[in-house]
Design a protein around this motif. Structure first.
Motif, mmCIF file in Angstrom:
data_model
loop_
_atom_site.group_PDB
_atom_site.id
_atom_site.type_symbol
_atom_site.label_atom_id
_atom_site.label_comp_id
_atom_site.label_asym_id
_atom_site.label_seq_id
_atom_site.Cartn_x
_atom_site.Cartn_y
_atom_site.Cartn_z
ATOM 1 N N SER A 106 0.855 -1.189 0.000
ATOM 2 C CA SER A 106 0.000 0.000 0.000
ATOM 3 C C SER A 106 0.889 1.237 0.000
ATOM 4 N N GLU A 107 0.348 2.324 -0.528
ATOM 5 C CA GLU A 107 1.097 3.576 -0.564
ATOM 6 C C GLU A 107 1.382 4.086 0.847
ATOM 7 N N PHE A 108 0.421 3.911 1.741
ATOM 8 C CA PHE A 108 0.603 4.352 3.122
ATOM 9 C C PHE A 108 1.775 3.612 3.773
ATOM 10 N N LEU A 109 1.790 2.287 3.639
ATOM 11 C CA LEU A 109 2.875 1.506 4.226
ATOM 12 C C LEU A 109 4.210 1.866 3.578
ATOM 13 N N GLY A 110 4.186 2.103 2.274
ATOM 14 C CA GLY A 110 5.405 2.496 1.591
ATOM 15 C C GLY A 110 5.962 3.801 2.122
ATOM 16 N N SER A 111 5.072 4.729 2.422
ATOM 17 C CA SER A 111 5.503 6.007 3.007
ATOM 18 C C SER A 111 6.113 5.797 4.390
ATOM 19 N N MET A 112 5.507 4.928 5.168
ATOM 20 C CA MET A 112 6.038 4.622 6.497
ATOM 21 C C MET A 112 7.413 3.964 6.378
ATOM 22 N N ALA A 113 7.553 3.057 5.432
ATOM 23 C CA ALA A 113 8.835 2.382 5.222
ATOM 24 C C ALA A 113 9.910 3.388 4.840
ATOM 25 N N CYS A 114 9.559 4.321 3.980
ATOM 26 C CA CYS A 114 10.512 5.352 3.561
ATOM 27 C C CYS A 114 10.979 6.181 4.756
ATOM 28 N N ALA A 115 10.054 6.540 5.626
ATOM 29 C CA ALA A 115 10.406 7.314 6.821
ATOM 30 C C ALA A 115 11.307 6.506 7.752
ATOM 31 N N ILE A 116 10.999 5.239 7.931
ATOM 32 C CA ILE A 116 11.822 4.373 8.792
ATOM 33 C C ILE A 116 13.223 4.234 8.209
ATOM 34 N N LEU A 117 13.312 4.038 6.904
ATOM 35 C CA LEU A 117 14.628 3.915 6.259
ATOM 36 C C LEU A 117 15.428 5.211 6.388
ATOM 37 N N ALA A 118 14.765 6.351 6.302
ATOM 38 C CA ALA A 118 15.449 7.634 6.480
ATOM 39 C C ALA A 118 15.990 7.773 7.901
ATOM 40 N N MET A 119 15.223 7.307 8.865
ATOM 41 C CA MET A 119 15.679 7.363 10.256
ATOM 42 C C MET A 119 16.903 6.468 10.455
ATOM 43 N N ILE A 120 16.899 5.310 9.834
ATOM 44 C CA ILE A 120 18.043 4.405 9.933
ATOM 45 C C ILE A 120 19.270 5.057 9.312
ATOM 46 N N GLU A 121 19.080 5.703 8.170
ATOM 47 C CA GLU A 121 20.194 6.380 7.493
ATOM 48 C C GLU A 121 20.789 7.473 8.377
ATOM 49 N N GLN A 122 19.955 8.211 9.091
ATOM 50 C CA GLN A 122 20.441 9.273 9.983
ATOM 51 C C GLN A 122 21.238 8.711 11.152
#
Length: 60
Positions: free
Chosen positions: A42-58
């Motif tokens: 789902s687009e919603f879950l994909g957005s959440m995944a993107c945010a989580i991946l960005a946090m990991i990158e930071q």
């Protein structure tokens, strides 16, 4: 620890009620693949995944 293992752990920590929906196979080795897999659910879950991946990158 693979990016998928870190992602799954962070998803479970931040969103325990959605962890199962966000989870991916722990053998995945790229953030792009995680994003594609979860976004297909789902687009919603994909957005959440993107945010989580960005946090990991930071954290790096």
């Amino acid at each position: 620890m693979t990016i998928a293992q870190r992602y799954n752990a962070e998803a479970a920590r931040l969103l325990p009620h959605m962890a199962e929906s966000l989870a991916v196979k722990p053998t995945i080795t790229t953030a792009n693949e995680i994003d594609e897999i979860v976004f297909r659910r789902s687009e919603f879950l994909g957005s959440m995944a993107c945010a989580i991946l960005a946090m990991i990158e930071q954290q790096n």
